[in-house]
Write an enzyme that holds these catalytic residues in place. Structure first.
Site, mmCIF file in Angstrom:
data_model
loop_
_atom_site.group_PDB
_atom_site.id
_atom_site.type_symbol
_atom_site.label_atom_id
_atom_site.label_comp_id
_atom_site.label_asym_id
_atom_site.label_seq_id
_atom_site.Cartn_x
_atom_site.Cartn_y
_atom_site.Cartn_z
ATOM 1 N N ASP A 1 42.988 -18.429 26.388
ATOM 2 C CA ASP A 1 43.476 -19.505 25.526
ATOM 3 C C ASP A 1 44.311 -20.473 26.366
ATOM 4 O OD1 ASP A 1 45.359 -20.872 23.522
ATOM 5 O OD2 ASP A 1 44.042 -19.761 22.187
ATOM 6 N N HIS B 1 35.776 -17.469 15.761
ATOM 7 C CA HIS B 1 36.269 -16.866 17.001
ATOM 8 C C HIS B 1 37.301 -15.797 16.686
ATOM 9 C CE1 HIS B 1 38.935 -20.273 16.120
ATOM 10 N NE2 HIS B 1 39.891 -19.659 16.791
ATOM 11 N N GLY C 1 45.480 -21.402 9.286
ATOM 12 C CA GLY C 1 45.771 -22.123 10.523
ATOM 13 C C GLY C 1 44.602 -22.270 11.473
ATOM 14 N N GLN C 2 43.368 -22.152 10.969
ATOM 15 C CA GLN C 2 42.218 -22.343 11.850
ATOM 16 C C GLN C 2 42.196 -23.781 12.337
ATOM 17 O OE1 GLN C 2 38.356 -21.701 10.075
ATOM 18 N NE2 GLN C 2 37.313 -21.676 12.053
#
Length: 127
Positions: free
Chosen positions: A39, A110, A103-104
């Site tokens: 990330d 994923h 909160g996507q």
């Protein structure tokens, strides 16, 4: 832009562009079903994203439209990533967000793999 519901797949989302090689990433694992990479804004010592290679918006979309081999291959990839990162012994967390309330941010299904130390509570007690 946050995802608000089961929207049509946007093939210009950042993960689609990563899959096409238009945006670089720090790959951890890749096979025919999934791509895993670090990330860019880690929330834990270890924070890796695992994405299916197909165009799926959410886990519901993935479960409904992906083939059995894609589903099995994706979840095997998640396990391989956790093992490759050495997270089995101390533990890790898997998280997948869908929609605005969760909160996507990227409209491509994923799973986040978190580890590398204590992760704290799963959710805030202020719900």
């Amino acid at each position: 832009m946050p995802v608000t519901g089961l929207e049509p797949y946007d093939d210009q989302n950042i993960f689609a562009r990563i899959l096409r090689g238009e945006i670089p990433n720090k790959t951890v694992y890749e096979d025919e079903c999934a791509l895993a990479f670090h990330d860019i804004s880690p929330q834990a010592s270890v924070h890796v994203l695992v994405i299916p290679k197909g165009p799926y918006v959410s886990s519901v979309d993935f479960a409904a439209r992906a083939s059995d081999s894609e589903i099995a291959g994706f979840w095997r990839a998640v396990g391989k990533v956790a093992a490759a990162l050495g997270l089995e012994t101390e533990g890790y967390r898997l998280l997948s967000n869908h929609g605005l309330n969760a909160g996507q941010e990227v409209p491509h299904f994923h799973v986040h793999v978190f580890g590398g130390g204590p992760l704290g509570r799963m959710i805030s007690a202020n719900h």
